[in-house]
Design a protein around this motif. Structure first.
Motif, mmCIF file in Angstrom:
data_model
loop_
_atom_site.group_PDB
_atom_site.id
_atom_site.type_symbol
_atom_site.label_atom_id
_atom_site.label_comp_id
_atom_site.label_asym_id
_atom_site.label_seq_id
_atom_site.Cartn_x
_atom_site.Cartn_y
_atom_site.Cartn_z
ATOM 1 N N ILE A 11 0.840 -1.202 0.000
ATOM 2 C CA ILE A 11 0.000 0.000 0.000
ATOM 3 C C ILE A 11 0.874 1.251 0.000
ATOM 4 O O ILE A 11 0.595 2.226 -0.717
ATOM 5 N N VAL A 15 0.976 4.171 -2.923
ATOM 6 C CA VAL A 15 0.852 5.600 -2.624
ATOM 7 C C VAL A 15 2.061 6.362 -3.146
ATOM 8 O O VAL A 15 1.924 7.432 -3.750
ATOM 9 N N VAL A 19 2.115 9.339 -5.958
ATOM 10 C CA VAL A 19 2.712 10.644 -5.658
ATOM 11 C C VAL A 19 3.741 11.024 -6.714
ATOM 12 O O VAL A 19 3.819 12.183 -7.148
#
Length: 215
Positions: A11, A15, A19
């Motif tokens: 996870i 992320v 980004v």
């Protein structure tokens, strides 16, 4: 590694990938670009590298490896849709860099990225599962460069700030000059960690064999 920890790490990687990609989806860039071709190649590199970054950890999950078709499908997308185009586009991106260290470091990393991918595929075709897994670990270590490089620079900068009393403007300038160092240290650190994990796994496999011989 516990299943929950693997899930949390994946996870975090997802992320991190989002980004890294976000500025380019809004037609922006953190880097200085020169013309539409440069920007197009840079965007292609970032997007395909994100594909490899996000899909890579799935290949090491036992639940995925247990299903051969799923494992092969994800592996092919990882290599053909992620690593291959990302490594190829990394070459001109490296050459276009204004930093000599970045040009040398990222070119070498891109070549190693392709070589480790090729060796992983060859091992799989030979049904050498152990070698395949080890080369994929080295390959993903190079994929993870995008994350590690962005962690190394703040750490070095923090150490510098604690030692020297620099002004905000000086700190910002120093951060820019540290980016090539972070890029270089990133893939070297990752490969060192991968090699340590590979050797650790090799020792574990040898211990049962050695105990069996003693008996």
């Amino acid at each position: 590694m516990p299943a929950r920890l693997r899930t949390v790490l994946w996870i975090m990687i997802v992320v991190a990938g989002l980004v890294l990609v976000a500025p380019y989806l809004s037609l922006g860039s953190r880097l200085e670009v020169h013309g539409y071709v440069h920007y197009a190649v840079l965007v292609a590199h970032v997007l395909t590298a994100a594909v490899a970054l996000i899909l890579g950890p799935l290949q090491f999950m036992p639940a995925v490896r247990a299903h051969r078709r799923r494992h092969r499908l994800i592996g092919r997308v990882y290599l053909l849709g992620g690593v291959l185009p990302a490594a190829v586009t990394a070459l001109p991106v490296a050459v276009w860099s204004v930093s000599p260290l970045t040009r040398i470091s990222l070119t070498l990393a891109a070549v190693l990225w392709l070589v480790t991918a090729g060796l992983a595929v060859r091992a799989a075709r030979r049904h050498d599962i152990t070698a395949h897994r080890e080369w994929m670990m080295r390959n993903y270590a190079l994929t993870f460069l995008a994350v590690t490089a962005r962690l190394v620079v703040p750490v070095i900068l923090l150490l510098r700030v604690t030692i020297a009393d620099d002004s905000p403007a000086s700190i910002a300038e120093t951060a820019t000059t540290l980016i090539p160092i972070g890029q270089t240290a990133g893939w070297i650190i990752n490969l060192a960690v991968a090699e340590a994990l590979i050797r650790r796994g090799t020792l574990r496999r040898r211990r049962p064999a050695a105990s069996g011989v003693r008996k």
